[in-house]
Structures are given as C-alpha cells and as structure tokens.
Design a protein around this motif. Structure first.
Motif, PDB file in Angstrom:
ATOM      1  N   ASN A 188     -12.740   2.124   5.045  1.00 50.65           N
ATOM      2  CA  ASN A 188     -11.697   3.134   4.888  1.00 50.65           C
ATOM      3  C   ASN A 188     -11.347   3.395   3.417  1.00 50.65           C
ATOM      4  O   ASN A 188     -10.181   3.454   3.026  1.00 50.65           O
ATOM      5  N   CYS A 189     -12.387   3.527   2.629  1.00 50.55           N
ATOM      6  CA  CYS A 189     -12.238   3.834   1.207  1.00 50.55           C
ATOM      7  C   CYS A 189     -13.455   4.633   0.785  1.00 50.55           C
ATOM      8  O   CYS A 189     -14.589   4.154   0.938  1.00 50.55           O
TER       9      CYS A 189
ATOM     10  N   ASP B 265      -9.724  -2.593   8.047  1.00 56.97           N
ATOM     11  CA  ASP B 265     -10.264  -2.053   9.290  1.00 56.97           C
ATOM     12  C   ASP B 265      -9.746  -2.910  10.450  1.00 56.97           C
ATOM     13  O   ASP B 265      -9.969  -4.127  10.458  1.00 56.97           O
TER      14      ASP B 265
ATOM     15  N   ARG C  25      -1.277   9.974   1.285  1.00 58.21           N
ATOM     16  CA  ARG C  25      -2.176   9.915   2.434  1.00 58.21           C
ATOM     17  C   ARG C  25      -1.699   8.740   3.291  1.00 58.21           C
ATOM     18  O   ARG C  25      -1.839   7.573   2.885  1.00 58.21           O
TER      19      ARG C  25
ATOM     20  N   ASN D 255      -5.955   1.788   3.009  1.00 53.67           N
ATOM     21  CA  ASN D 255      -7.335   1.727   2.540  1.00 53.67           C
ATOM     22  C   ASN D 255      -7.817   0.283   2.520  1.00 53.67           C
ATOM     23  O   ASN D 255      -7.023  -0.654   2.469  1.00 53.67           O
ATOM     24  N   GLU D 256      -9.132   0.119   2.547  1.00 57.41           N
ATOM     25  CA  GLU D 256      -9.812  -1.168   2.382  1.00 57.41           C
ATOM     26  C   GLU D 256      -9.504  -2.166   3.490  1.00 57.41           C
ATOM     27  O   GLU D 256      -9.660  -3.380   3.305  1.00 57.41           O
TER      28      GLU D 256
ATOM     29  N   GLN E 194       0.828  -1.208   0.000  1.00 53.14           N
ATOM     30  CA  GLN E 194       0.000   0.000   0.000  1.00 53.14           C
ATOM     31  C   GLN E 194       0.861   1.256   0.000  1.00 53.14           C
ATOM     32  O   GLN E 194       0.578   2.226  -0.715  1.00 53.14           O
TER      33      GLN E 194
ATOM     34  N   ALA F  34      -7.620   0.856  10.201  1.00 49.47           N
ATOM     35  CA  ALA F  34      -6.631   1.440   9.292  1.00 49.47           C
ATOM     36  C   ALA F  34      -5.596   2.193  10.126  1.00 49.47           C
ATOM     37  O   ALA F  34      -5.720   3.395  10.371  1.00 49.47           O
TER      38      ALA F  34
ATOM     39  N   VAL G 276     -14.439   6.493  -4.681  1.00 51.56           N
ATOM     40  CA  VAL G 276     -13.390   5.647  -5.258  1.00 51.56           C
ATOM     41  C   VAL G 276     -14.024   4.459  -5.964  1.00 51.56           C
ATOM     42  O   VAL G 276     -13.648   4.096  -7.086  1.00 51.56           O
TER      43      VAL G 276
ATOM     44  N   HIS H 122      -2.137   6.470   5.530  1.00 51.97           N
ATOM     45  CA  HIS H 122      -2.765   5.350   6.222  1.00 51.97           C
ATOM     46  C   HIS H 122      -3.448   4.468   5.178  1.00 51.97           C
ATOM     47  O   HIS H 122      -3.766   4.921   4.080  1.00 51.97           O
TER      48      HIS H 122
ATOM     49  N   GLY I 298      -4.950  -2.281  -2.668  1.00 53.49           N
ATOM     50  CA  GLY I 298      -6.029  -2.085  -1.709  1.00 53.49           C
ATOM     51  C   GLY I 298      -6.565  -3.411  -1.200  1.00 53.49           C
ATOM     52  O   GLY I 298      -6.653  -3.653   0.000  1.00 53.49           O
TER      53      GLY I 298
ATOM     54  N   LYS J 253       0.766   3.807  -3.105  1.00 52.33           N
ATOM     55  CA  LYS J 253       0.348   5.196  -2.903  1.00 52.33           C
ATOM     56  C   LYS J 253       1.398   6.172  -3.438  1.00 52.33           C
ATOM     57  O   LYS J 253       1.052   7.273  -3.905  1.00 52.33           O
TER      58      LYS J 253
END
Length: 308
Positions: A202-203, A127, A120, A124-125, A29, A129, A207, A122, A179, A33
């Motif tokens: 967290n997405c 939990d 960013r 995504n996708e 990730q 995050a 998106v 932290h 992700g 990113k």
C-alpha cells in the motif's frame, strides 16, 4: 510491563504492547499525513516526518496560509496537542479509542482552529490498509507503554544525533517515519542510485523511487526485530559483500529476513555502556557500506569537536 519510566534505557517487550503499538502507528500516520498535506516536498520525503520532543513526538512547525501550526503527541500528560500561531490551542486526551474516533476527533480539533486536512485517509506500508474512518480494529492505548516507547526513542535519538554529527556530507535529520514507525538517519555518498524496485504494501513504487534516489547508508530504531525492538543499518544499493562484513558489538548480526544489520535493543540496554554499544553498531555498519562502495570518506566526514 517491566521497567520504571525513570530508567534511562527502559525495558519494553514488543509482545507486551503490540496492540497499543499498532494503534499508535495508525495515529501517527494520520498526524504525519496532515503535515505532508501542508508542507512542500523535500528530497526523500523529509517533509513528512515527526521528531522526538521533550514530551513525545511532534510535527514541528507546519506552514498554514500566512501562519503555522504544530501537532504534538505528549506521552507525559497523554494528550494530543494542536497549537496555532494565531494563539489557538486544541487538545485531545490520549486514551483507548478506535482509529476511526481518533481520526474524527483530530479533524474536529483542526476545524476548530480553521485548519484543513486534505489527506489520503488510509494508511501506507501496512496490509491490510483499513481506511481511517472505518478502522475499529485498532483501539488500544496503554499510556505506560507509550511513555516507555518514547523514552526508548529519546535514547535512540540522542545517540543517533551524535553519530550524525560526524558526517558533513548530505545527511538527513534524525526523524520518525510514520510509514514504517521507525526513527531514522540517513547518510548519502553524493552519487545517484538505481531506481528502487518498490513492492512495499500500500505504497506507490514512485514513493520508494524518490526515497532511494541517491546512494545511501541508513540507520535507525524501530519497535520490531528484537524482543524489545532493534537498531538497524542497511545500504542502498547494498555493495557486494556487505552482508558478510563484521558488525559490532556482540549481539549485532545480519538478518537475511530483513536484509539489513540488526542490533536488538535488549542487547544495547544490557551492555555495560549502551551509548558506546549503539555507537559501535552504527559506526561499523556504516563503515562497511562506505568502504565497500568506495565513498569519499575524507570529504564526507569530520570531527564534530574540531572547533573546541
């Protein structure tokens, strides 16, 4: 750990490398990113993905000012390697380390090459995050497992690439989405799709709206859904009756939990001809989606050997 790394279709039980898988998920990730921060938007987020390489996973060339750079996970020598078009190279040994340390080290490698990383920070996708700089929970790296996973991806990438070649309509590359930590390839009918409802942890819903803005049939492989991972296939929007369609080969089934067809990797690996088994799964599930939704298959498909 089972199965030698030289095996074409290696065995790797998810339960044997879950901690490493989850740590590597966070590492990919971070690298993904960084690519996203420097690359203009392509439809359905195709600009953010990683690709299977002869040694692991790579960003491919990322534009930077008037040059470019590349970040590659080398799962043979167990290094993260950053190469710049100005001739600079920075490396980081892949070993057990917390996500927080990996994140700081990667920022340092990029700084040494004069490359910014305005991401960013932290994931995504997932939990929860946990921000990268605070993640000391994920700190495992089993090099043998990472190599075996890459070898699984090599096989999936190869068979999915052959499947992709039969489609002449709009179709994605075979690429790795960090992700969901899955290798995917998506075919499109050419028609618009209803807005995706979102709801992914967290997405942002926006998106998913971009990712699923056109009617599609998608397939892939990810380290879940089976004892050794699974191939998957789904349609968006799913046409009426899709879940009830037969899917080959033996071992393939529709999962109500995941809302998609699954073919466990271990079933593919144990088949007399794994390539043929996976190809049959990809073909039959795509045909179920395309036929039920009345895609113009004659216009969208062709023989990849037509010029031989």
């Amino acid at each position: 750990m089972t199965g030698p790394t030289s095996t074409s279709w290696p065995s790797l039980r998810v339960s044997d490398w879950t901690d490493t898988r989850d740590t590597l998920h966070m590492w990919t990730q971070i690298v993904g990113k960084i690519r996203m921060a420097h690359t203009p938007l392509l439809n359905h987020w195709w600009q953010v993905t990683l690709y299977v390489s002869p040694r692991g996973l790579t960003t491919s060339s990322i534009p930077h000012r008037t040059g470019a750079f590349e970040i590659e996970f080398d799962f043979v020598d167990h290094q993260l390697r950053v190469r710049s078009s100005n001739g600079g190279v920075q490396t980081l040994a892949l070993r057990p380390m917390a996500v927080a340390e990996f994140y700081a080290q990667v920022l340092g490698l990029l700084a040494g090459l004069g490359i910014e990383a305005p991401i960013r920070p932290h994931p995504n996708e997932v939990d929860p995050a946990i921000p990268f700089a605070e993640d000391h929970v994920h700190n495992s790296y089993d090099g043998e497992a990472a190599t075996l996973f890459w070898r699984q991806l090599l096989q999936a990438n190869r068979v999915m690439g052959e499947f992709r070649s039969h489609f002449v309509g709009k179709v994605s590359p075979v690429h790795f989405f960090w992700g969901g930590m899955d290798l995917a390839c998506t075919r499109f009918s050419g028609r618009s799709a209803p807005p995706h409802p979102g709801g992914v942890p967290n997405c942002g819903d926006w998106v998913m709206v971009e990712g699923y803005s056109r009617e599609l049939s998608s397939c892939g492989f990810w380290p879940g859904g089976g004892e050794e991972g699974a191939f998957y296939s789904y349609a968006y929007p799913a046409p009426e009756g899709f879940a009830e369609q037969p899917a080959g080969p033996e071992g393939a089934f529709y999962s109500n939990d995941f809302q998609q067809f699954l073919f466990p990797y271990e079933a593919a690996r144990a088949a007399p001809d794994p390539d043929r088994a996976v190809a049959e799964f990809l073909r039959t599930t795509y045909e179920a989606a395309a036929d039920l939704a009345k895609w113009d298959r004659a216009a969208l498909e062709d023989n990849p050997f037509r010029w031989k």
